[in-house]
Design a protein around this motif. Sequence first.
Motif, PDB file in Angstrom:
ATOM      1  N   SER A 485     -34.815  34.868  30.536  1.00 49.78           N
ATOM      2  CA  SER A 485     -33.754  34.007  30.904  1.00 49.78           C
ATOM      3  C   SER A 485     -33.460  34.271  32.229  1.00 49.78           C
ATOM      4  CB  SER A 485     -32.544  34.489  29.984  1.00 49.78           C
ATOM      5  OG  SER A 485     -31.371  33.593  30.285  1.00 49.78           O
ATOM      6  N   LEU A 486     -33.455  35.425  32.690  1.00 49.03           N
ATOM      7  CA  LEU A 486     -33.212  35.905  34.067  1.00 49.03           C
ATOM      8  C   LEU A 486     -34.262  35.234  34.947  1.00 49.03           C
ATOM      9  CD1 LEU A 486     -31.868  37.476  36.238  1.00 49.03           C
ATOM     10  CD2 LEU A 486     -33.136  39.304  35.983  1.00 49.03           C
ATOM     11  N   GLN A 487     -35.528  35.234  34.506  1.00 46.86           N
ATOM     12  CA  GLN A 487     -36.672  34.570  35.268  1.00 46.86           C
ATOM     13  C   GLN A 487     -36.185  33.099  35.496  1.00 46.86           C
ATOM     14  OE1 GLN A 487     -40.480  34.406  33.246  1.00 46.86           O
ATOM     15  NE2 GLN A 487     -41.098  32.519  34.061  1.00 46.86           N
ATOM     16  N   GLY A 488     -35.605  32.358  34.532  1.00 45.91           N
ATOM     17  CA  GLY A 488     -35.469  30.975  34.642  1.00 45.91           C
ATOM     18  C   GLY A 488     -34.281  30.857  35.748  1.00 45.91           C
ATOM     19  N   TYR A 489     -33.570  31.810  36.080  1.00 44.61           N
ATOM     20  CA  TYR A 489     -32.561  31.385  37.110  1.00 44.61           C
ATOM     21  C   TYR A 489     -33.139  31.743  38.533  1.00 44.61           C
ATOM     22  CZ  TYR A 489     -28.994  31.770  33.490  1.00 44.61           C
ATOM     23  OH  TYR A 489     -28.362  31.329  32.189  1.00 44.61           O
ATOM     24  N   LEU A 490     -34.151  32.512  38.725  1.00 48.94           N
ATOM     25  CA  LEU A 490     -34.663  33.215  39.770  1.00 48.94           C
ATOM     26  C   LEU A 490     -34.533  32.162  41.084  1.00 48.94           C
ATOM     27  CD1 LEU A 490     -37.132  35.975  38.809  1.00 48.94           C
ATOM     28  CD2 LEU A 490     -34.641  36.032  39.548  1.00 48.94           C
ATOM     29  N   GLY A 491     -35.246  31.001  40.701  1.00 51.67           N
ATOM     30  CA  GLY A 491     -35.588  29.908  41.502  1.00 51.67           C
ATOM     31  C   GLY A 491     -34.129  29.466  42.118  1.00 51.67           C
ATOM     32  N   ALA A 492     -33.446  29.310  41.204  1.00 50.06           N
ATOM     33  CA  ALA A 492     -31.803  28.571  41.534  1.00 50.06           C
ATOM     34  C   ALA A 492     -31.086  29.471  42.298  1.00 50.06           C
ATOM     35  CB  ALA A 492     -31.045  28.185  40.117  1.00 50.06           C
ATOM     36  N   ILE A 493     -31.200  30.838  42.232  1.00 51.91           N
ATOM     37  CA  ILE A 493     -30.555  31.667  42.982  1.00 51.91           C
ATOM     38  C   ILE A 493     -31.190  32.067  44.092  1.00 51.91           C
ATOM     39  CG2 ILE A 493     -28.875  32.128  40.816  1.00 51.91           C
ATOM     40  CD1 ILE A 493     -30.436  34.853  40.625  1.00 51.91           C
ATOM     41  N   GLY A 494     -32.512  31.660  44.352  1.00 54.37           N
ATOM     42  CA  GLY A 494     -33.009  32.063  45.383  1.00 54.37           C
ATOM     43  C   GLY A 494     -33.542  33.353  45.923  1.00 54.37           C
ATOM     44  N   VAL A 495     -34.049  33.929  44.777  1.00 53.41           N
ATOM     45  CA  VAL A 495     -34.375  35.306  44.733  1.00 53.41           C
ATOM     46  C   VAL A 495     -35.905  35.264  44.475  1.00 53.41           C
ATOM     47  CG1 VAL A 495     -34.319  37.722  43.471  1.00 53.41           C
ATOM     48  CG2 VAL A 495     -32.130  36.358  44.002  1.00 53.41           C
ATOM     49  N   ASP A 496     -36.638  36.311  45.479  1.00 52.94           N
ATOM     50  CA  ASP A 496     -38.116  36.202  45.372  1.00 52.94           C
ATOM     51  C   ASP A 496     -38.224  37.578  44.230  1.00 52.94           C
ATOM     52  OD1 ASP A 496     -40.724  36.838  45.161  1.00 52.94           O
ATOM     53  OD2 ASP A 496     -40.746  36.406  47.426  1.00 52.94           O
ATOM     54  N   PRO A 497     -38.914  37.544  43.284  1.00 53.65           N
ATOM     55  CA  PRO A 497     -38.939  38.722  42.642  1.00 53.65           C
ATOM     56  C   PRO A 497     -40.010  39.888  43.048  1.00 53.65           C
ATOM     57  CG  PRO A 497     -40.073  37.049  41.234  1.00 53.65           C
ATOM     58  CD  PRO A 497     -39.387  36.412  42.430  1.00 53.65           C
ATOM     59  N   ARG A 498     -40.691  39.452  44.069  1.00 55.51           N
ATOM     60  CA  ARG A 498     -41.382  40.418  44.743  1.00 55.51           C
ATOM     61  C   ARG A 498     -40.640  41.356  45.664  1.00 55.51           C
ATOM     62  NH1 ARG A 498     -45.781  36.116  46.637  1.00 55.51           N
ATOM     63  NH2 ARG A 498     -43.754  35.107  47.134  1.00 55.51           N
ATOM     64  N   SER A 499     -39.401  40.815  45.912  1.00 54.41           N
ATOM     65  CA  SER A 499     -38.601  41.597  46.858  1.00 54.41           C
ATOM     66  C   SER A 499     -37.837  43.084  46.118  1.00 54.41           C
ATOM     67  CB  SER A 499     -37.486  40.717  47.505  1.00 54.41           C
ATOM     68  OG  SER A 499     -36.539  40.191  46.360  1.00 54.41           O
ATOM     69  N   SER A 500     -37.892  42.893  44.735  1.00 56.33           N
ATOM     70  CA  SER A 500     -37.117  43.809  43.942  1.00 56.33           C
ATOM     71  C   SER A 500     -38.259  44.709  43.074  1.00 56.33           C
ATOM     72  CB  SER A 500     -36.067  43.085  42.982  1.00 56.33           C
ATOM     73  OG  SER A 500     -35.515  43.797  42.174  1.00 56.33           O
ATOM     74  N   VAL A 501     -37.816  45.883  43.341  1.00 53.16           N
ATOM     75  CA  VAL A 501     -38.612  46.882  42.158  1.00 53.16           C
ATOM     76  C   VAL A 501     -38.236  46.669  40.912  1.00 53.16           C
ATOM     77  CG1 VAL A 501     -39.058  49.318  41.466  1.00 53.16           C
ATOM     78  CG2 VAL A 501     -39.087  48.495  44.105  1.00 53.16           C
ATOM     79  N   PHE A 502     -36.619  46.521  40.576  1.00 50.22           N
ATOM     80  CA  PHE A 502     -36.246  46.247  39.232  1.00 50.22           C
ATOM     81  C   PHE A 502     -36.914  45.136  38.452  1.00 50.22           C
ATOM     82  CE2 PHE A 502     -33.000  44.153  36.557  1.00 50.22           C
ATOM     83  CZ  PHE A 502     -32.887  45.083  35.709  1.00 50.22           C
TER      84      PHE A 502
END
Length: 703
Positions: A485-502
């Motif tokens: 579910s969080l994955q579905g939000y990432l693009g919308a909130i402008g977050v690149d998952p590669r920038s976060s260890v978590f």
Amino acid sequence: MPATFKNRFQLLRILGEGQQGRIWLAHDTQAGRDVAVRLGVKGDDDAVGLQHPGLVTLLEQVEAEDQPALVYEYVQGTRLEGQYFTVSTAVDLLIDLLDTLATLHAAGLVHGHVNAHNVVMDAQHRPRLMDVGNGRGSVQGDLQAAGQLFYTMLTERPAPGQPAGAAKRAELDGVLEQLFASMQQAKSPGADALRDALRDWRGDHRGTAAEATTGTLDFLLRRMRHTSDFPALSQAISAINKINQGDSERLQVLSSVILNDFSLVNKLLRIVNSASYGQYGGTISTISRAIVILGFDTIRNLATSLLLFEHMNSKSHAAQLREGVLQAFYGGLLARQIAQECGSREAEESLICGMFSHLGRLLTIYYFPEEFREISRRVFGGISEEAAVIAVLGLSWDELGMGVARSWLFPDRIINAMRPLPEGMVREPSSPNERLRAYANLSARLVPLVGQPPSKLAEPTRLFAPATGLDLRDIQRLMKEAAASLQGYLGAIGVDPRSSVFLQTLLREGTESSHQDTLEDLVLATAPQTGSDPASVLSAGVQDITQSLVSNFNLNDVLRMILEAMYRGIGFDRVLFCTRDAKKPVVAARFGFGSDIGTIAPLFQVDLASGKSDVFQAALERNLDVLIEDVDAPNIALHVPAWYRQQIGAGTFVLFPIKVGERMLGFFYGDKQDAGSLKIEANALNLLKTLRNQAVLAIRTRQ
């Protein structure tokens, strides 16, 4: 009294009057803002423009027709007069007041009439000293008046009396008594010295545990309120929480709050059009329709979460903060998954409860970075996190988070859900409030275990089993579903998952048993977007309305969707939907969006029986779409009514009449403040007319 002053200030109503002259609420047509104007008074030039968080700023001095006036910033709030406080709160207020007086005195100014009537508590509960710039007196007089005001706040009596009088709500120790005794002496310390001494006393003096916690929370809140960004965040979240569940116009109110933040609108629309909500079919292009389709609670909670996320994600000391915000967001989604799995009706509220369980920690990282580093240092040295937090801040993260949530007007059931449960087995909840608390607490215990071996999940699963009925496999599955579910939000909130260890850890765990997606794939999995040019936004709005018209629609909801599409598509400053009154010959605004709409809408009334022909009556009588580029153009000025100039004051506007059969019902109105700034291309104009025609169809269908 003339309706205007100096051909610039529209005098709206009297705010008060006294020895310093009458003061009016006025609209500054030149600056486009509300101000407070005190007529008949001339002030000190050195006070003009003096800035301090505790001052109501004197903006300028003006004079016309031999009448001087002082123009102040307009601050909405409640007077300190008639309010009484605990020692803890009163001391904090006095510290703020002395800090303000120190700035005033350093500038060579005195106030001269410091009293409860001249202190207003603003929307952020911050004391603001009014009427600076026209006082006569002395520094000593200001300090003595501040001391008397302090006693008034404690004793419920206007005269200072003895510090330890029987009417006081709490005793002051010897240090504080000596401080205020010094205020009565011929030569006392300056405001800055008294302020610093009070701060020292505040740090050393602790009453009961409850009093100490309350005082510490007040102190931390005061520090946050004096930052530039916290008041805006507080105002936005509080506005959402003020919306009454039973209010028939709550869709309108929530839409208006969200539409005030352009970035929030875009992110929210991208989320509701993402895979997470794709089951509803079709693109949603207006906040109004999103509320209708997904429900008030869903959009309210998403908006609140995004406000916090966007606010916290913008700080420069980003790494630790970004991780904390993402963990909190995931915690909210996980709490929602748990609630849904348990068949709870509180699933949407669980999102807020789960996310805001991390609020105290986030606020510390964001607003108190030095304290957070000290907490981390102590934890690294072997002290438990809870003990380190209390030692450094004076209260726990949970107490800080709940205190701020309370100041943001969150309902008690959500604040209660943020309270940590005691150690041990968690019994089966017997009420909705207990269920919310169990889901939020379980989520809060699971989030730190992301990336840990599955065996680490066994203990919290066992402890919460009586409350949830979930086993270890259920918990593992729900954590993966929340990650998806969080994955579905990432693009919308402008977050690149590669920038976060978590995120890397979380998404790796969430996908390795299913699609084996790479992080690069996840970056590309953004939500669909609509164009940002007027024609694209208006066209999407037309499609939105078309889909609504083939369903069992509510007429007011559809009209709001149309108005919102116009507002966002063209970028009007204000839009209004106006209808003819059933009992009298008046066309009046019913609802709208934009700046100061709550003030403007009640004033927008076209009198059809005035006997004077103007542009509004002509548009209605002839069913004409009208665009006025400049209300002061020679061929137009005489046709713009006086009420419009005085009450509304926009430089350019457009009208789209609404006629059903032979009956003229009203019109859509949109404006911009600056003349000549409203440019509408031909294709956008056609789409605006299409939206108006859809309104006619909706009204005819419902008739």
